[in-house]
Design a protein around this motif. Structure first.
Motif, PDB file in Angstrom:
ATOM      1  N   LEU A  57       0.981  -1.185   0.131  1.00 36.94           N
ATOM      2  CA  LEU A  57       0.035  -0.112  -0.092  1.00 36.94           C
ATOM      3  C   LEU A  57       0.796   1.306  -0.118  1.00 36.94           C
ATOM      4  O   LEU A  57       0.545   2.363  -0.542  1.00 36.94           O
ATOM      5  N   ALA A  58       1.998   1.178   0.681  1.00 39.64           N
ATOM      6  CA  ALA A  58       3.022   2.347   0.745  1.00 39.64           C
ATOM      7  C   ALA A  58       3.717   2.392  -0.540  1.00 39.64           C
ATOM      8  O   ALA A  58       4.055   3.542  -0.887  1.00 39.64           O
ATOM      9  N   GLY A  59       3.830   1.423  -1.364  1.00 38.71           N
ATOM     10  CA  GLY A  59       4.386   1.508  -2.736  1.00 38.71           C
ATOM     11  C   GLY A  59       5.667   1.727  -2.680  1.00 38.71           C
ATOM     12  O   GLY A  59       6.544   1.449  -1.886  1.00 38.71           O
ATOM     13  N   PRO A  60       6.171   2.800  -3.468  1.00 37.26           N
ATOM     14  CA  PRO A  60       7.862   3.116  -3.667  1.00 37.26           C
ATOM     15  C   PRO A  60       8.078   3.854  -2.380  1.00 37.26           C
ATOM     16  O   PRO A  60       9.367   3.762  -2.316  1.00 37.26           O
ATOM     17  N   ARG A  61       7.298   4.390  -1.496  1.00 43.40           N
ATOM     18  CA  ARG A  61       7.771   4.981  -0.201  1.00 43.40           C
ATOM     19  C   ARG A  61       8.228   3.856   0.655  1.00 43.40           C
ATOM     20  O   ARG A  61       8.930   4.267   1.713  1.00 43.40           O
ATOM     21  N   ALA A  62       7.939   2.508   0.247  1.00 45.56           N
ATOM     22  CA  ALA A  62       8.551   1.603   1.405  1.00 45.56           C
ATOM     23  C   ALA A  62       9.806   0.940   0.969  1.00 45.56           C
ATOM     24  O   ALA A  62       9.984   0.545  -0.150  1.00 45.56           O
ATOM     25  N   HIS A  63      10.733   1.147   1.918  1.00 47.51           N
ATOM     26  CA  HIS A  63      12.050   0.417   1.583  1.00 47.51           C
ATOM     27  C   HIS A  63      12.171  -1.148   1.895  1.00 47.51           C
ATOM     28  O   HIS A  63      12.498  -1.797   1.029  1.00 47.51           O
ATOM     29  N   SER A  64      11.208  -1.255   2.986  1.00 47.17           N
ATOM     30  CA  SER A  64      11.523  -2.890   3.245  1.00 47.17           C
ATOM     31  C   SER A  64      10.677  -3.229   4.559  1.00 47.17           C
ATOM     32  O   SER A  64      10.030  -2.100   5.371  1.00 47.17           O
ATOM     33  N   VAL A  65      10.183  -4.524   4.585  1.00 47.80           N
ATOM     34  CA  VAL A  65       9.677  -4.897   5.592  1.00 47.80           C
ATOM     35  C   VAL A  65      10.537  -5.448   6.681  1.00 47.80           C
ATOM     36  O   VAL A  65      11.550  -6.254   6.525  1.00 47.80           O
ATOM     37  N   TYR A  66      10.209  -5.113   7.983  1.00 47.75           N
ATOM     38  CA  TYR A  66      11.388  -5.527   9.138  1.00 47.75           C
ATOM     39  C   TYR A  66      10.758  -6.258  10.222  1.00 47.75           C
ATOM     40  O   TYR A  66       9.977  -5.814  11.237  1.00 47.75           O
ATOM     41  N   PRO A  67      10.672  -7.547   9.788  1.00 53.20           N
ATOM     42  CA  PRO A  67       9.576  -8.481  10.696  1.00 53.20           C
ATOM     43  C   PRO A  67      10.412  -9.036  11.937  1.00 53.20           C
ATOM     44  O   PRO A  67      10.364 -10.161  12.293  1.00 53.20           O
ATOM     45  N   HIS A  68      10.897  -8.294  12.844  1.00 51.94           N
ATOM     46  CA  HIS A  68      11.724  -8.743  14.027  1.00 51.94           C
ATOM     47  C   HIS A  68      11.265  -8.061  15.485  1.00 51.94           C
ATOM     48  O   HIS A  68      11.944  -8.284  16.135  1.00 51.94           O
ATOM     49  N   ALA A  69      10.114  -7.658  15.403  1.00 51.34           N
ATOM     50  CA  ALA A  69       9.500  -7.036  16.714  1.00 51.34           C
ATOM     51  C   ALA A  69       9.164  -8.327  17.499  1.00 51.34           C
ATOM     52  O   ALA A  69       8.714  -9.294  17.308  1.00 51.34           O
ATOM     53  N   THR A  70       9.733  -8.051  18.889  1.00 48.03           N
ATOM     54  CA  THR A  70       9.354  -9.275  19.801  1.00 48.03           C
ATOM     55  C   THR A  70       8.898  -8.701  21.115  1.00 48.03           C
ATOM     56  O   THR A  70       9.250  -7.344  21.448  1.00 48.03           O
ATOM     57  N   MET A  71       8.292  -9.360  22.030  1.00 45.26           N
ATOM     58  CA  MET A  71       7.315  -8.900  23.103  1.00 45.26           C
ATOM     59  C   MET A  71       8.300  -8.154  24.094  1.00 45.26           C
ATOM     60  O   MET A  71       9.661  -8.778  24.407  1.00 45.26           O
ATOM     61  N   HIS A  72       8.189  -7.091  24.679  1.00 45.86           N
ATOM     62  CA  HIS A  72       8.812  -6.462  25.834  1.00 45.86           C
ATOM     63  C   HIS A  72      10.060  -5.769  25.090  1.00 45.86           C
ATOM     64  O   HIS A  72      11.059  -5.310  26.209  1.00 45.86           O
ATOM     65  N   VAL A  73      10.262  -5.734  23.852  1.00 41.19           N
ATOM     66  CA  VAL A  73      11.561  -4.915  23.468  1.00 41.19           C
ATOM     67  C   VAL A  73      12.941  -5.289  23.784  1.00 41.19           C
ATOM     68  O   VAL A  73      13.361  -4.480  24.563  1.00 41.19           O
ATOM     69  N   PRO A  74      13.435  -6.351  23.753  1.00 46.14           N
ATOM     70  CA  PRO A  74      14.707  -6.759  24.230  1.00 46.14           C
ATOM     71  C   PRO A  74      15.765  -5.843  23.515  1.00 46.14           C
ATOM     72  O   PRO A  74      15.702  -5.361  22.474  1.00 46.14           O
ATOM     73  N   ASP A  76      18.689  -5.871  22.626  1.00 43.99           N
ATOM     74  CA  ASP A  76      19.663  -6.086  21.307  1.00 43.99           C
ATOM     75  C   ASP A  76      18.759  -6.108  20.148  1.00 43.99           C
ATOM     76  O   ASP A  76      19.333  -5.877  18.740  1.00 43.99           O
ATOM     77  N   VAL A  77      17.369  -6.520  20.106  1.00 47.73           N
ATOM     78  CA  VAL A  77      16.269  -6.402  18.929  1.00 47.73           C
ATOM     79  C   VAL A  77      16.266  -4.840  18.628  1.00 47.73           C
ATOM     80  O   VAL A  77      16.400  -4.580  17.510  1.00 47.73           O
ATOM     81  N   ALA A  78      16.078  -3.995  19.786  1.00 44.55           N
ATOM     82  CA  ALA A  78      16.230  -2.181  19.523  1.00 44.55           C
ATOM     83  C   ALA A  78      17.539  -1.929  18.802  1.00 44.55           C
ATOM     84  O   ALA A  78      17.496  -1.222  17.710  1.00 44.55           O
ATOM     85  N   ASP A  79      18.632  -2.444  19.439  1.00 45.66           N
ATOM     86  CA  ASP A  79      19.800  -2.109  19.017  1.00 45.66           C
ATOM     87  C   ASP A  79      20.106  -2.418  17.393  1.00 45.66           C
ATOM     88  O   ASP A  79      20.474  -1.882  16.487  1.00 45.66           O
ATOM     89  N   ALA A  80      19.600  -3.687  17.155  1.00 47.57           N
ATOM     90  CA  ALA A  80      19.603  -4.133  15.708  1.00 47.57           C
ATOM     91  C   ALA A  80      18.773  -3.392  14.883  1.00 47.57           C
ATOM     92  O   ALA A  80      19.306  -2.946  13.409  1.00 47.57           O
ATOM     93  N   ALA A  81      17.721  -2.853  15.139  1.00 41.83           N
ATOM     94  CA  ALA A  81      16.677  -2.159  14.457  1.00 41.83           C
ATOM     95  C   ALA A  81      17.336  -0.936  14.058  1.00 41.83           C
ATOM     96  O   ALA A  81      17.178  -0.205  13.043  1.00 41.83           O
ATOM     97  N   VAL A  82      18.004  -0.096  15.055  1.00 41.53           N
ATOM     98  CA  VAL A  82      18.523   1.079  14.828  1.00 41.53           C
ATOM     99  C   VAL A  82      19.664   1.127  13.892  1.00 41.53           C
ATOM    100  O   VAL A  82      19.779   1.885  13.052  1.00 41.53           O
ATOM    101  N   ALA A  83      20.354  -0.070  13.875  1.00 44.40           N
ATOM    102  CA  ALA A  83      21.675  -0.235  13.034  1.00 44.40           C
ATOM    103  C   ALA A  83      21.032  -0.458  11.629  1.00 44.40           C
ATOM    104  O   ALA A  83      21.815   0.156  10.823  1.00 44.40           O
TER     105      ALA A  83
END
Ligand code: NAD
Length: 358
Positions: A57-74, A76-83
């Protein structure tokens, strides 16, 4: 005229909200409004397909899907997303999902300041709050920062029809807990009372209909509306004993977030409402009962959700652990909380008995 409110303070939060079936079709326009050209779509691994649909739906505005969210935001998961954001020159993001996806998005904004859009698909309400959380070594740190608020929230009930009945019921009770505790918060206001009462009324009517038919469009819209109002209450008030207990129970025994809220809420209300008459009156009106705690317990039974902490796998000797942890920390509550009271509340929730008033 004596019933008119006198002094109060109410803080409004600045999110733009689009509500209604099919409103997801406004996503591209909203991204353009925010000037975003290269966004990532944050979701949990099981919602990767939903994430891809949003990317389409976002079309060319979307770079990618990032399917790595997990409960309570560990952390290391947050650091990887920022990187990932830095490596790929991401200029904003869309969080699709419940509190886990929205929570990862908040952690990303905290570090990068990036703008975002939230597409909630549960009733947890995190998208309406400035509260962020990060977990490391089993301990969840939380804080408040208005920068983590999404710029736009699109509440499209069509996105919630895949939420399974059990999770719909417990997530809805999690939302009710926000509204219920907002009613007796030290920073409550007449505006909060309006929103919280309507939230509880809406959710209580919708949840049984959703469990009977998860594709009931009207019920899905009513529940999401209630969840929005509950989240808005959570975002600007201070939560009390119930949220404190659930935070400790979930963190200490690794119990599922929404189920814990569902089981504990009637027991805390049976205790607190004895000294919170205005909240009791609002909940009585919303639930059509002069015993709101009993009515919520009965609703849990009707919804067929787990009614005891024992069922969730909490050990019996954990009751004293909770008593120690809750007693050791000061927090707002309408009624003085003794160790005996905590023991009784948690013991009753553990056993799954009827809530005991008084
Ligand atoms: P969640 O986001 O972890 O979602 C639960 C599960 O449901 C996940 O597996 C997810 O993939 C799936 N799911 C979500 N929507 C779905 C849908 N429409 N169809 C099918 N599957 C779907 O759970 P939650 O209860 O929404 O959020 C819990 C987390 O949010 C906790 O970490 C809690 O602490 C946090 N939270 C934070 C705030 C806040 O203000 N910061 C408020 C509420 C909750």
């Amino acid at each position: 005229m004596s019933s008119l409110p006198t002094d109060f303070t109410h803080t409004g939060l600045p999110m733009r909200v689009l509500f209604g079936s099919g409103r997801i079709d406004s996503l591209a326009d909203e991204l353009d409004r925010l000037g975003l050209h290269r966004v990532m779509i944050i979701c949990t691994p099981p919602q990767a397909e939903a994430g891809q649909q949003v990317a389409d739906l976002a079309g060319p505005r979307a770079h990618s899907v990032y399917p790595h969210a997990t409960m309570h935001v560990p952390v290391d998961v947050a650091d990887a997303a920022v990187a990932y954001v830095k490596e790929h020159d991401i200029d904003g993001f869309v969080s699709v999902g419940g509190g886990s996806s929205v929570g990862l998005g908040k952690a990303v904004t905290l570090e990068t300041g990036l703008p975002s859009i939230a597409l909630p698909t549960t009733y947890a309400g995190s998208e309406m709050t400035p509260i962020w959380g990060l977990t490391s070594d089993g301990i969840k740190r939380t804080g408040r920062d208005p920068r983590v608020l999404p710029d736009t929230v699109i509440y499209d009930p069509d996105l919630t029809t895949t939420l399974p009945p059990h999770l719909s019921a417990t997530s809805g009770m999690n939302a009710m807990a926000h509204a219920a505790e907002a009613l007796y918060a030290p920073d409550t206001s007449p505006i909060i009372t309006l929103m919280a009462t309507e939230a509880v009324r809406s959710l209580a009517a919708a949840l049984p209909a959703i469990v009977a038919d998860p594709h009931d469009q009207d019920a899905r819209a009513a529940a999401l509306y209630g969840a929005w109002l509950s989240g808005a209450c959570l975002g600007v008030t201070t939560m009390s004993l119930h949220h404190k207990l659930c935070h400790i129970l979930g963190g200490t025994f690794d119990l599922p977030h929404a189920d814990v809220h569902t089981i504990v809420l009637p027991h805390v209300l049976a205790f607190n409402l004895a000294e919170a008459p205005a909240a009791a009156a609002a909940l009585s009106s919303a639930l059509g009962s002069d015993d709101p705690a009993g009515a919520l317990h009965a609703l849990n039974q009707q919804l067929g959700v787990a009614r005891s902490l024992q069922d969730l796998g909490m050990p019996v000797d954990g009751i004293e652990t909770v008593v120690d942890q809750v007693s050791g920390n000061p927090y707002a509550n309408p009624r003085e909380v003794t160790a005996d009271a905590i023991r009784r509340i948690v013991g009753n929730a553990f056993a799954g008995v009827e809530p005991v008033r008084g």
